[in-house]
Design a protein around this motif. Structure first.
Motif, PDB file in Angstrom:
ATOM      1  N   SER A  31      10.036  -6.840  -5.855  1.00  0.00           N
ATOM      2  CA  SER A  31      10.803  -5.614  -6.075  1.00  0.00           C
ATOM      3  C   SER A  31      10.859  -5.298  -7.554  1.00  0.00           C
ATOM      4  N   GLY A  32      11.291  -4.061  -7.838  1.00  0.00           N
ATOM      5  CA  GLY A  32      11.370  -3.637  -9.226  1.00  0.00           C
ATOM      6  C   GLY A  32      10.252  -2.672  -9.556  1.00  0.00           C
ATOM      7  N   SER A  33       9.945  -2.581 -10.844  1.00  0.00           N
ATOM      8  CA  SER A  33       8.887  -1.691 -11.287  1.00  0.00           C
ATOM      9  C   SER A  33       7.535  -2.342 -11.005  1.00  0.00           C
ATOM     10  N   PHE A  35      -1.257 -23.506   8.703  1.00  0.00           N
ATOM     11  CA  PHE A  35      -0.544 -22.443   7.989  1.00  0.00           C
ATOM     12  C   PHE A  35      -1.414 -21.195   7.912  1.00  0.00           C
ATOM     13  N   THR A  36      -0.754 -20.034   7.926  1.00  0.00           N
ATOM     14  CA  THR A  36      -1.455 -18.764   7.788  1.00  0.00           C
ATOM     15  C   THR A  36      -0.718 -17.892   6.773  1.00  0.00           C
ATOM     16  N   ILE A  37      -1.444 -17.453   5.767  1.00  0.00           N
ATOM     17  CA  ILE A  37      -0.874 -16.547   4.780  1.00  0.00           C
ATOM     18  C   ILE A  37      -1.297 -15.125   5.102  1.00  0.00           C
ATOM     19  N   SER A  38      -0.389 -14.189   4.908  1.00  0.00           N
ATOM     20  CA  SER A  38      -0.700 -12.774   5.127  1.00  0.00           C
ATOM     21  C   SER A  38       0.146 -11.946   4.164  1.00  0.00           C
ATOM     22  N   ARG A  39      -0.196 -10.668   4.052  1.00  0.00           N
ATOM     23  CA  ARG A  39       0.574  -9.802   3.164  1.00  0.00           C
ATOM     24  C   ARG A  39       0.655  -8.399   3.732  1.00  0.00           C
ATOM     25  N   ASP A  40       1.730  -7.723   3.388  1.00  0.00           N
ATOM     26  CA  ASP A  40       1.915  -6.321   3.739  1.00  0.00           C
ATOM     27  C   ASP A  40       1.980  -5.562   2.417  1.00  0.00           C
ATOM     28  N   ASN A  41       0.898  -4.933   2.046  1.00  0.00           N
ATOM     29  CA  ASN A  41       0.833  -4.263   0.746  1.00  0.00           C
ATOM     30  C   ASN A  41       1.820  -3.106   0.658  1.00  0.00           C
ATOM     31  N   ALA A  42       2.103  -2.457   1.759  1.00  0.00           N
ATOM     32  CA  ALA A  42       3.057  -1.337   1.738  1.00  0.00           C
ATOM     33  C   ALA A  42       4.468  -1.815   1.426  1.00  0.00           C
ATOM     34  N   LYS A  43       4.754  -3.066   1.779  1.00  0.00           N
ATOM     35  CA  LYS A  43       6.082  -3.623   1.541  1.00  0.00           C
ATOM     36  C   LYS A  43       6.107  -4.589   0.358  1.00  0.00           C
TER      37      LYS A  43
END
Length: 121
Positions: A25-27, A67-75
């Motif tokens: 979060s943040g800029s 283990f599985t890593i994932s990301r949500d770029n919109a969030k």
């Protein structure tokens, strides 16, 4: 100011599952690589898993297949799904991200505050 906030740690029995989340979060202008590290008492911090902005992943041998890593770029969020947990997975888990806060600033490395994962036998 950029912050990484982790959640999802806790106590689980061996063989169980946990899901960690880390929200930036943040800029934020852009986020490149994101990852999870862990540090057990008396040991060095080690890379658990990483993911690029394009979704390419890499894992430590000790967690490959569990283990599985994932990301949500919109969030601006990265996740770590941990299955088949073992007592040796017990550690503080830290989120890491390479973030450019503003378009004219360099990319900097940021760390979360850590979240404890304890696996009982």
């Amino acid at each position: 100011q950029v912050q990484l906030v982790e959640s999802g740690g806790g106590l689980v029995q061996a063989g169980g599952s946990l899901r960690l989340s880390c929200a930036a979060s943040g800029s934020i202008f852009s986020i490149n690589g994101m990852g999870w590290y862990r540090q057990a008492p008396g040991k060095q911090r080690e890379l658990v898993a990483g993911i690029t902005s394009g979704g390419s992943t890499n894992y430590a041998d000790s967690v490959q297949g569990r283990f599985t890593i994932s990301r949500d770029n919109a969030k601006n969020t990265v996740y770590l799904q941990m299955n088949s947990l073992k007592p040796e997975d017990t550690a503080s888990y830290y989120c890491n991200a390479d973030i450019r806060a503003l378009w004219y600033q360099p990319t900097l490395e940021y760390w979360g505050q850590g979240t404890q994962v304890t696996v009982s036998s």
